[in-house]
Design a protein around this motif. Structure first.
Motif, PDB file in Angstrom:
ATOM      1  N   PHE A   6       0.829  -1.206   0.000  1.00 32.66           N
ATOM      2  CA  PHE A   6       0.000   0.000   0.000  1.00 32.66           C
ATOM      3  C   PHE A   6       0.868   1.263   0.000  1.00 32.66           C
ATOM      4  O   PHE A   6       0.596   2.216  -0.715  1.00 32.66           O
ATOM      5  CB  PHE A   6      -0.936   0.007   1.214  1.00 32.66           C
ATOM      6  N   GLY A   9       2.436   1.910  -3.482  1.00 31.22           N
ATOM      7  CA  GLY A   9       1.561   2.137  -4.628  1.00 31.22           C
ATOM      8  C   GLY A   9       1.145   0.923  -5.424  1.00 31.22           C
ATOM      9  O   GLY A   9       0.858   1.036  -6.616  1.00 31.22           O
ATOM     10  N   LYS A  11      -1.085  -1.520  -7.272  1.00 29.97           N
ATOM     11  CA  LYS A  11      -2.420  -1.367  -7.860  1.00 29.97           C
ATOM     12  C   LYS A  11      -3.195  -2.673  -7.685  1.00 29.97           C
ATOM     13  O   LYS A  11      -2.798  -3.714  -8.208  1.00 29.97           O
ATOM     14  CB  LYS A  11      -2.328  -1.018  -9.351  1.00 29.97           C
ATOM     15  N   ASN A  13      -5.876  -4.995  -8.620  1.00 36.12           N
ATOM     16  CA  ASN A  13      -6.742  -5.238  -9.760  1.00 36.12           C
ATOM     17  C   ASN A  13      -7.697  -6.408  -9.552  1.00 36.12           C
ATOM     18  O   ASN A  13      -8.763  -6.441 -10.147  1.00 36.12           O
ATOM     19  CB  ASN A  13      -5.904  -5.478 -11.022  1.00 36.12           C
ATOM     20  N   GLU A  31      -2.301   8.782   1.698  1.00 36.71           N
ATOM     21  CA  GLU A  31      -2.546   8.114   0.415  1.00 36.71           C
ATOM     22  C   GLU A  31      -2.615   6.594   0.566  1.00 36.71           C
ATOM     23  O   GLU A  31      -3.481   5.938  -0.023  1.00 36.71           O
ATOM     24  CB  GLU A  31      -1.451   8.500  -0.586  1.00 36.71           C
ATOM     25  N   SER A  32      -1.721   6.034   1.373  1.00 34.46           N
ATOM     26  CA  SER A  32      -1.726   4.585   1.610  1.00 34.46           C
ATOM     27  C   SER A  32      -2.989   4.151   2.342  1.00 34.46           C
ATOM     28  O   SER A  32      -3.588   3.125   2.008  1.00 34.46           O
ATOM     29  CB  SER A  32      -0.505   4.174   2.430  1.00 34.46           C
ATOM     30  N   LYS A  33      -3.402   4.938   3.334  1.00 30.20           N
ATOM     31  CA  LYS A  33      -4.644   4.636   4.058  1.00 30.20           C
ATOM     32  C   LYS A  33      -5.841   4.697   3.119  1.00 30.20           C
ATOM     33  O   LYS A  33      -6.748   3.870   3.204  1.00 30.20           O
ATOM     34  CB  LYS A  33      -4.839   5.624   5.218  1.00 30.20           C
ATOM     35  N   LEU A  34      -5.845   5.667   2.225  1.00 32.08           N
ATOM     36  CA  LEU A  34      -6.934   5.806   1.270  1.00 32.08           C
ATOM     37  C   LEU A  34      -7.003   4.587   0.351  1.00 32.08           C
ATOM     38  O   LEU A  34      -8.084   4.030   0.120  1.00 32.08           O
ATOM     39  CB  LEU A  34      -6.749   7.094   0.457  1.00 32.08           C
ATOM     40  N   THR A  35      -5.856   4.168  -0.153  1.00 32.62           N
ATOM     41  CA  THR A  35      -5.789   2.977  -1.014  1.00 32.62           C
ATOM     42  C   THR A  35      -6.287   1.747  -0.260  1.00 32.62           C
ATOM     43  O   THR A  35      -7.077   0.956  -0.792  1.00 32.62           O
ATOM     44  CB  THR A  35      -4.344   2.744  -1.510  1.00 32.62           C
ATOM     45  N   PHE A  36      -5.839   1.610   0.967  1.00 36.04           N
ATOM     46  CA  PHE A  36      -6.250   0.485   1.816  1.00 36.04           C
ATOM     47  C   PHE A  36      -7.763   0.504   2.039  1.00 36.04           C
ATOM     48  O   PHE A  36      -8.445  -0.503   1.831  1.00 36.04           O
ATOM     49  CB  PHE A  36      -5.498   0.567   3.148  1.00 36.04           C
ATOM     50  N   MET A  38     -10.107   2.023   0.334  1.00 33.34           N
ATOM     51  CA  MET A  38     -10.848   1.811  -0.917  1.00 33.34           C
ATOM     52  C   MET A  38     -10.866   0.328  -1.297  1.00 33.34           C
ATOM     53  O   MET A  38     -11.881  -0.175  -1.779  1.00 33.34           O
ATOM     54  CB  MET A  38     -10.233   2.639  -2.051  1.00 33.34           C
ATOM     55  N   ALA A  39      -9.764  -0.355  -1.089  1.00 36.90           N
ATOM     56  CA  ALA A  39      -9.715  -1.788  -1.384  1.00 36.90           C
ATOM     57  C   ALA A  39     -10.706  -2.542  -0.509  1.00 36.90           C
ATOM     58  O   ALA A  39     -11.396  -3.460  -0.983  1.00 36.90           O
ATOM     59  CB  ALA A  39      -8.294  -2.320  -1.182  1.00 36.90           C
TER      60      ALA A  39
END
Length: 162
Positions: A6, A9, A11, A13, A31-36, A38-39
């Motif tokens: 995370f 970066g 991705k 899929n 940004e990492s928390k957001l990616t986490f 969202m997943a």
């Protein structure tokens, strides 16, 4: 997925991604928390705990290599999750840029890849050694100084053919 997936970066899929609850404490930047998050929200990530017997089995394996000296509890639990899933016949690949995690996975014959790193080239074991008299200590030796000469104890890397 390790926290480094995370943070660096990765991705996401596919819908078949797993991590352990403790990894969340290692993800600190926005940004990492957001990616986490969202997943999780998109059902592309499952947070799964690991039964104690799998953690014990992994700790036994990594105590032989000395990697237990360099792995955090979240790392050990993530490796234990991969171990458990692979023993259940699942096709597992761990995503991590952490070289110690990669070293352990290579020893255990569990596939891995990095996000921003190429990955390790060889396998290494670790042991505690006194920098003065060179006495070797077990992983459970609790002190930072040698009981014989008082010099500092350090972790020494030993290359292994694999």
């Amino acid at each position: 997925l390790d926290a480094s997936a995370f943070i660096n970066g990765f991705k996401i899929n596919s819908d078949n991604n797993f991590t352990v609850p403790e990894i969340t404490t290692e993800i600190k930047d926005f940004e990492s928390k957001l990616t986490f998050d969202m997943a999780l929200e998109d059902n592309k990530l499952v947070i799964q705990d690991v039964p104690l017997e799998n953690i014990k089995a992994v700790k036994e394996i990594i105590s032989k290599s000395g990697d237990i000296l360099r792995l955090s509890e979240p790392d050990i639990k993530l490796i234990s999750l991969a171990y458990m899933l692979s023993r259940q016949g699942e096709n597992v690949k761990v995503i991590s840029d952490d070289y110690t995690i990669q070293n352990t996975l290579k020893i255990m014959d569990i596939p891995y890849s990095g996000v921003i790193t190429e990955g390790i080239k060889g396998v290494y074991n670790w042991k505690k050694v006194c920098e003065g008299c060179k006495k070797e200590y077990g992983e459970d030796y609790p002190f930072d100084d040698c009981e014989i000469c008082g010099s500092k104890i350090y972790k020494k890397r030993i290359k292994v053919d694999k």
